[in-house]
Design a protein around this motif. Structure first.
Motif, PDB file in Angstrom:
ATOM      1  N   LEU A 144       0.937  -1.226   0.064  1.00  0.00           N
ATOM      2  CA  LEU A 144       0.030   0.022  -0.068  1.00  0.00           C
ATOM      3  C   LEU A 144       0.747   1.213  -0.048  1.00  0.00           C
ATOM      4  O   LEU A 144       0.678   2.298  -0.826  1.00  0.00           O
ATOM      5  CB  LEU A 144      -0.820  -0.027   1.205  1.00  0.00           C
ATOM      6  CG  LEU A 144      -2.035   0.969   1.184  1.00  0.00           C
ATOM      7  CD1 LEU A 144      -3.035   0.704  -0.147  1.00  0.00           C
ATOM      8  CD2 LEU A 144      -2.896   0.609   2.549  1.00  0.00           C
ATOM      9  N   ILE A 145       2.029   1.215   0.863  1.00  0.00           N
ATOM     10  CA  ILE A 145       2.677   2.254   0.926  1.00  0.00           C
ATOM     11  C   ILE A 145       3.569   2.661  -0.426  1.00  0.00           C
ATOM     12  O   ILE A 145       3.679   3.698  -0.988  1.00  0.00           O
ATOM     13  CB  ILE A 145       3.807   2.071   1.952  1.00  0.00           C
ATOM     14  CG1 ILE A 145       3.223   2.246   3.419  1.00  0.00           C
ATOM     15  CG2 ILE A 145       5.047   3.158   1.762  1.00  0.00           C
ATOM     16  CD1 ILE A 145       4.031   1.713   4.505  1.00  0.00           C
ATOM     17  N   THR A 146       4.243   1.496  -1.254  1.00  0.00           N
ATOM     18  CA  THR A 146       4.875   1.605  -2.323  1.00  0.00           C
ATOM     19  C   THR A 146       3.999   2.345  -3.462  1.00  0.00           C
ATOM     20  O   THR A 146       4.388   3.174  -4.105  1.00  0.00           O
ATOM     21  CB  THR A 146       5.478   0.033  -2.802  1.00  0.00           C
ATOM     22  OG1 THR A 146       6.205  -0.414  -1.535  1.00  0.00           O
ATOM     23  CG2 THR A 146       6.277   0.094  -4.032  1.00  0.00           C
ATOM     24  N   ILE A 147       2.845   1.450  -3.686  1.00  0.00           N
ATOM     25  CA  ILE A 147       1.929   1.964  -5.008  1.00  0.00           C
ATOM     26  C   ILE A 147       1.584   3.468  -4.598  1.00  0.00           C
ATOM     27  O   ILE A 147       1.456   4.309  -5.581  1.00  0.00           O
ATOM     28  CB  ILE A 147       0.532   1.307  -4.655  1.00  0.00           C
ATOM     29  CG1 ILE A 147       1.010  -0.348  -5.321  1.00  0.00           C
ATOM     30  CG2 ILE A 147      -0.367   1.847  -5.890  1.00  0.00           C
ATOM     31  CD1 ILE A 147       1.506  -0.523  -6.348  1.00  0.00           C
ATOM     32  N   ASN A 148       1.275   3.843  -3.453  1.00  0.00           N
ATOM     33  CA  ASN A 148       0.705   5.384  -3.126  1.00  0.00           C
ATOM     34  C   ASN A 148       1.742   6.330  -3.246  1.00  0.00           C
ATOM     35  O   ASN A 148       1.624   7.183  -3.564  1.00  0.00           O
ATOM     36  CB  ASN A 148       0.050   5.346  -1.799  1.00  0.00           C
ATOM     37  CG  ASN A 148      -1.356   4.816  -1.950  1.00  0.00           C
ATOM     38  OD1 ASN A 148      -2.338   5.396  -2.679  1.00  0.00           O
ATOM     39  ND2 ASN A 148      -1.900   3.444  -1.459  1.00  0.00           N
ATOM     40  N   THR A 149       3.028   5.850  -2.879  1.00  0.00           N
ATOM     41  CA  THR A 149       4.133   6.687  -3.194  1.00  0.00           C
ATOM     42  C   THR A 149       4.489   7.142  -4.468  1.00  0.00           C
ATOM     43  O   THR A 149       4.633   8.154  -4.710  1.00  0.00           O
ATOM     44  CB  THR A 149       5.420   6.136  -2.251  1.00  0.00           C
ATOM     45  OG1 THR A 149       5.177   5.959  -0.754  1.00  0.00           O
ATOM     46  CG2 THR A 149       6.564   7.048  -2.091  1.00  0.00           C
ATOM     47  N   PHE A 150       4.412   5.907  -5.223  1.00  0.00           N
ATOM     48  CA  PHE A 150       4.432   6.285  -6.734  1.00  0.00           C
ATOM     49  C   PHE A 150       3.389   7.052  -7.118  1.00  0.00           C
ATOM     50  O   PHE A 150       3.570   8.222  -8.191  1.00  0.00           O
ATOM     51  CB  PHE A 150       4.551   4.917  -7.467  1.00  0.00           C
ATOM     52  CG  PHE A 150       4.457   4.983  -8.900  1.00  0.00           C
ATOM     53  CD1 PHE A 150       5.776   5.274  -9.527  1.00  0.00           C
ATOM     54  CD2 PHE A 150       3.241   4.725  -9.623  1.00  0.00           C
ATOM     55  CE1 PHE A 150       5.627   5.382 -11.053  1.00  0.00           C
ATOM     56  CE2 PHE A 150       3.157   4.944 -10.834  1.00  0.00           C
ATOM     57  CZ  PHE A 150       4.430   5.233 -11.844  1.00  0.00           C
ATOM     58  N   ASN A 151       2.039   6.779  -6.838  1.00  0.00           N
ATOM     59  CA  ASN A 151       0.962   7.837  -7.099  1.00  0.00           C
ATOM     60  C   ASN A 151       0.949   9.035  -6.547  1.00  0.00           C
ATOM     61  O   ASN A 151       0.642  10.030  -7.382  1.00  0.00           O
ATOM     62  CB  ASN A 151      -0.299   7.182  -6.454  1.00  0.00           C
ATOM     63  CG  ASN A 151      -1.495   7.682  -6.985  1.00  0.00           C
ATOM     64  OD1 ASN A 151      -1.532   8.278  -8.278  1.00  0.00           O
ATOM     65  ND2 ASN A 151      -2.615   7.561  -6.268  1.00  0.00           N
TER      66      ASN A 151
END
Length: 241
Positions: free
Chosen positions: A50-57
């Motif tokens: 969840l952190i990885t995807i939303n950091t990219f987002n």
């Protein structure tokens, strides 16, 4: 995938050197939602995906907003700044301060989860402004099909991820996301071959129609005056006789 879907739209903005016709609110709200989900994942723990995807987002949405701001007209730039201040500065600040200092970690996570769920729904509802424009103009020019497809696929995958984690805060909003995504694809199928008709053209036709009415009224008035003058002239001639 959902984050990268608007790239063709911004390539079009880059080629035209203008963002006119597009709106910044979907990207501002998406950035705000990504910030909330990172905060939620940090409190939840064991949610690295969840952190990885939303950091990219976060980074990709900032890129979109900066590009939109650079090519946008002055009025849209002001609107974008106001939206950023409202959501990403004031809104996030209020949520952070009101939840971070709650003494009970479970209550903190529960409250934040409900907030994240509410704004995830807002992210999916944000393109409704574009949907309204599509219906009004009968043109899909400003509703990218790739974004609708990836929105639908992403909603399905995040729903399954939420079910896997047994986290309804993640699963529930994506039901609505799936519905909105399908709605946009249906509208695209209905209006993709429809002749383009902008709002400005409709207004112009209305204005031309109004001018025609005014012109016809003036013409009618001049004809009436002419007839009256002719009748008066004939009456004067008869009186002289």
């Amino acid at each position: 995938m959902v984050s990268l879907a608007p790239l063709p739209t911004f390539y079009q903005i880059y080629k035209k050197k203008t963002s006119e016709g597009f709106q910044s609110i979907p990207y501002v709200v998406s950035l705000f939602s990504a910030m909330l989900w990172i905060y939620y994942a940090l409190l939840k723990k064991d949610a690295m995906f969840l952190i990885t995807i939303n950091t990219f987002n976060v980074f990709i949405q900032i890129f979109y907003i900066v590009t939109y701001f650079y090519y946008g007209p002055k009025k849209e730039k002001i609107v974008t700044v106001k939206l950023m201040l409202l959501f990403n500065v004031f809104g996030f600040g209020v949520i952070f301060l009101s939840t971070f200092f709650l003494p009970n970690p479970s209550i903190r996570l529960l409250v934040l989860g409900y907030i994240c769920m509410a704004f995830a729904l807002a992210v999916f509802a944000a393109p409704l402004a574009i949907v309204r424009k599509v219906i009004k103009t009968k043109s899909v020019e400003y509703m990218p099909f790739t974004l609708s497809v990836f929105l639908t696929l992403g909603a399905v995958m995040w729903f399954l991820y939420g079910i896997f984690l047994k986290d309804m805060n993640i699963a529930v909003p994506n039901i609505l996301g799936f519905i909105f995504g399908v709605l946009q694809m249906i509208l695209y199928a209905v209006y993709r071959n429809h002749p383009k008709k902008t709002v400005e053209e409709s207004d112009l036709k209305l204005q031309l129609s109004d001018h025609s009415v005014i012109f016809d009224a003036a013409k009618l008035g001049s004809n009436v005056c002419s007839d009256v003058s002719n009748n008066n002239g004939r009456d004067d001639a008869l009186n002289k006789v």
